[in-house]
Design a protein around this motif. Structure first.
Motif, PDB file in Angstrom:
ATOM      1  N   GLN A  26       0.801  -1.227   0.000  1.00  0.00           N
ATOM      2  CA  GLN A  26       0.000   0.000   0.000  1.00  0.00           C
ATOM      3  C   GLN A  26       0.836   1.280   0.000  1.00  0.00           C
ATOM      4  O   GLN A  26       0.378   2.324   0.425  1.00  0.00           O
ATOM      5  CB  GLN A  26      -0.967   0.012   1.194  1.00  0.00           C
ATOM      6  N   GLN A  27       2.081   1.208  -0.475  1.00  0.00           N
ATOM      7  CA  GLN A  27       2.915   2.389  -0.652  1.00  0.00           C
ATOM      8  C   GLN A  27       2.627   2.974  -2.036  1.00  0.00           C
ATOM      9  O   GLN A  27       2.257   2.241  -2.954  1.00  0.00           O
ATOM     10  CB  GLN A  27       4.397   2.030  -0.554  1.00  0.00           C
ATOM     11  N   PRO A  28       2.800   4.273  -2.225  1.00  0.00           N
ATOM     12  CA  PRO A  28       2.571   4.852  -3.552  1.00  0.00           C
ATOM     13  C   PRO A  28       3.573   4.314  -4.571  1.00  0.00           C
ATOM     14  O   PRO A  28       4.746   4.125  -4.268  1.00  0.00           O
ATOM     15  CB  PRO A  28       2.790   6.347  -3.349  1.00  0.00           C
ATOM     16  N   VAL A  29       3.083   4.040  -5.754  1.00  0.00           N
ATOM     17  CA  VAL A  29       3.930   3.577  -6.850  1.00  0.00           C
ATOM     18  C   VAL A  29       4.325   4.797  -7.664  1.00  0.00           C
ATOM     19  O   VAL A  29       3.463   5.587  -8.069  1.00  0.00           O
ATOM     20  CB  VAL A  29       3.179   2.558  -7.733  1.00  0.00           C
ATOM     21  N   LEU A  30       5.619   4.993  -7.872  1.00  0.00           N
ATOM     22  CA  LEU A  30       6.113   6.156  -8.606  1.00  0.00           C
ATOM     23  C   LEU A  30       6.562   5.747  -9.997  1.00  0.00           C
ATOM     24  O   LEU A  30       7.730   5.448 -10.219  1.00  0.00           O
ATOM     25  CB  LEU A  30       7.281   6.792  -7.854  1.00  0.00           C
ATOM     26  N   PRO A  31       5.653   5.686 -10.968  1.00  0.00           N
ATOM     27  CA  PRO A  31       6.065   5.342 -12.321  1.00  0.00           C
ATOM     28  C   PRO A  31       6.827   6.495 -12.956  1.00  0.00           C
ATOM     29  O   PRO A  31       6.781   7.622 -12.489  1.00  0.00           O
ATOM     30  CB  PRO A  31       4.744   5.085 -13.044  1.00  0.00           C
ATOM     31  N   GLY A  32       7.523   6.194 -14.008  1.00  0.00           N
ATOM     32  CA  GLY A  32       8.320   7.203 -14.701  1.00  0.00           C
ATOM     33  C   GLY A  32       9.731   7.227 -14.164  1.00  0.00           C
ATOM     34  O   GLY A  32      10.086   6.497 -13.252  1.00  0.00           O
ATOM     35  N   GLY A  33      10.566   8.046 -14.734  1.00  0.00           N
ATOM     36  CA  GLY A  33      11.961   8.062 -14.320  1.00  0.00           C
ATOM     37  C   GLY A  33      12.647   6.794 -14.769  1.00  0.00           C
ATOM     38  O   GLY A  33      12.681   6.470 -15.943  1.00  0.00           O
ATOM     39  N   ARG A  34      13.152   6.035 -13.834  1.00  0.00           N
ATOM     40  CA  ARG A  34      13.813   4.777 -14.159  1.00  0.00           C
ATOM     41  C   ARG A  34      12.846   3.603 -14.125  1.00  0.00           C
ATOM     42  O   ARG A  34      13.238   2.464 -14.299  1.00  0.00           O
ATOM     43  CB  ARG A  34      14.941   4.523 -13.162  1.00  0.00           C
ATOM     44  N   ARG A  35      11.582   3.854 -13.858  1.00  0.00           N
ATOM     45  CA  ARG A  35      10.587   2.790 -13.771  1.00  0.00           C
ATOM     46  C   ARG A  35       9.667   2.844 -14.986  1.00  0.00           C
ATOM     47  O   ARG A  35       9.555   3.854 -15.660  1.00  0.00           O
ATOM     48  CB  ARG A  35       9.759   2.954 -12.501  1.00  0.00           C
ATOM     49  N   ARG A  36       8.985   1.743 -15.217  1.00  0.00           N
ATOM     50  CA  ARG A  36       8.009   1.711 -16.305  1.00  0.00           C
ATOM     51  C   ARG A  36       6.845   2.627 -15.983  1.00  0.00           C
ATOM     52  O   ARG A  36       6.501   2.847 -14.830  1.00  0.00           O
ATOM     53  CB  ARG A  36       7.469   0.287 -16.459  1.00  0.00           C
ATOM     54  N   ARG A  37       6.215   3.155 -17.009  1.00  0.00           N
ATOM     55  CA  ARG A  37       5.067   4.029 -16.787  1.00  0.00           C
ATOM     56  C   ARG A  37       3.844   3.245 -16.294  1.00  0.00           C
ATOM     57  O   ARG A  37       2.968   3.797 -15.656  1.00  0.00           O
ATOM     58  CB  ARG A  37       4.712   4.770 -18.066  1.00  0.00           C
ATOM     59  N   ASP A  38       3.802   1.949 -16.611  1.00  0.00           N
ATOM     60  CA  ASP A  38       2.666   1.136 -16.181  1.00  0.00           C
ATOM     61  C   ASP A  38       3.034   0.225 -15.005  1.00  0.00           C
ATOM     62  O   ASP A  38       2.481  -0.847 -14.843  1.00  0.00           O
ATOM     63  CB  ASP A  38       2.128   0.319 -17.345  1.00  0.00           C
ATOM     64  N   ALA A  39       3.961   0.659 -14.149  1.00  0.00           N
ATOM     65  CA  ALA A  39       4.390  -0.143 -13.010  1.00  0.00           C
ATOM     66  C   ALA A  39       3.228  -0.369 -12.041  1.00  0.00           C
ATOM     67  O   ALA A  39       2.478   0.556 -11.741  1.00  0.00           O
ATOM     68  CB  ALA A  39       5.537   0.554 -12.286  1.00  0.00           C
ATOM     69  N   ARG A  40       3.078  -1.608 -11.568  1.00  0.00           N
ATOM     70  CA  ARG A  40       2.018  -1.939 -10.613  1.00  0.00           C
ATOM     71  C   ARG A  40       2.536  -2.028  -9.194  1.00  0.00           C
ATOM     72  O   ARG A  40       1.779  -1.862  -8.248  1.00  0.00           O
ATOM     73  CB  ARG A  40       1.389  -3.286 -10.973  1.00  0.00           C
ATOM     74  N   TYR A  41       3.809  -2.367  -9.034  1.00  0.00           N
ATOM     75  CA  TYR A  41       4.376  -2.588  -7.708  1.00  0.00           C
ATOM     76  C   TYR A  41       5.441  -1.530  -7.433  1.00  0.00           C
ATOM     77  O   TYR A  41       6.088  -1.025  -8.337  1.00  0.00           O
ATOM     78  CB  TYR A  41       4.989  -3.987  -7.616  1.00  0.00           C
ATOM     79  N   CYS A  42       5.649  -1.252  -6.151  1.00  0.00           N
ATOM     80  CA  CYS A  42       6.609  -0.212  -5.786  1.00  0.00           C
ATOM     81  C   CYS A  42       8.043  -0.700  -5.878  1.00  0.00           C
ATOM     82  O   CYS A  42       8.966   0.109  -5.995  1.00  0.00           O
ATOM     83  CB  CYS A  42       6.315   0.297  -4.376  1.00  0.00           C
TER      84      CYS A  42
END
Length: 122
Positions: free
Chosen positions: A66-82
């Motif tokens: 239940q932590q916020p997922v921060l997509p973008g940057g070095r992560r995928r834009r459609d990231a589901r998990y933190c």
């Protein structure tokens, strides 16, 4: 003093210089981008919680912790998990509890590299 690492600034630079190197300048840029995403996710999460939009909360929060997922940057834009840890935990939870992980079968490796090559007759 450098705004990122605290090192002294070169004397040859401008009086307006804030960073000791290009690496510190790039790190400051990445930090600003991340803080902007954190603020945006916080605002969206608060709005979804107030309005009761469950679908938006599911998209914005990690389903495991239940932590916020921060997509973008070095992560995928459609990231589901933190994080990768939460992704692995979700996969293990989806697996059937009675299912045992498969043990790899021992393979017999035969190498042809060490066999004597047939000699060509002259």
């Amino acid at each position: 003093m450098c705004a990122v690492c605290g090192a002294g600034l070169p004397r040859a630079g401008s009086a307006r210089r804030r960073y000791c190197s290009g690496a510190c300048r790039a790190q400051a840029y990445r930090d600003r981008q991340t803080s902007g995403r954190i603020i945006a996710i916080g605002v969206l999460t608060a709005e979804a919680a107030v309005t009761g939009d469950v679908e938006a909360l599911e998209r914005l929060l990690c389903p495991v912790c239940q932590q916020p997922v921060l997509p973008g940057g070095r992560r995928r834009r459609d990231a589901r998990y933190c994080s990768g840890t939460c992704r692995t935990r979700a996969w293990r939870h989806r697996r059937l509890p009675h299912e045992e992980p498969e043990k790899p079968a021992r393979a017999t490796v035969t190498s042809t590299r060490h066999r004597a090559a047939p000699r060509a007759s002259r």
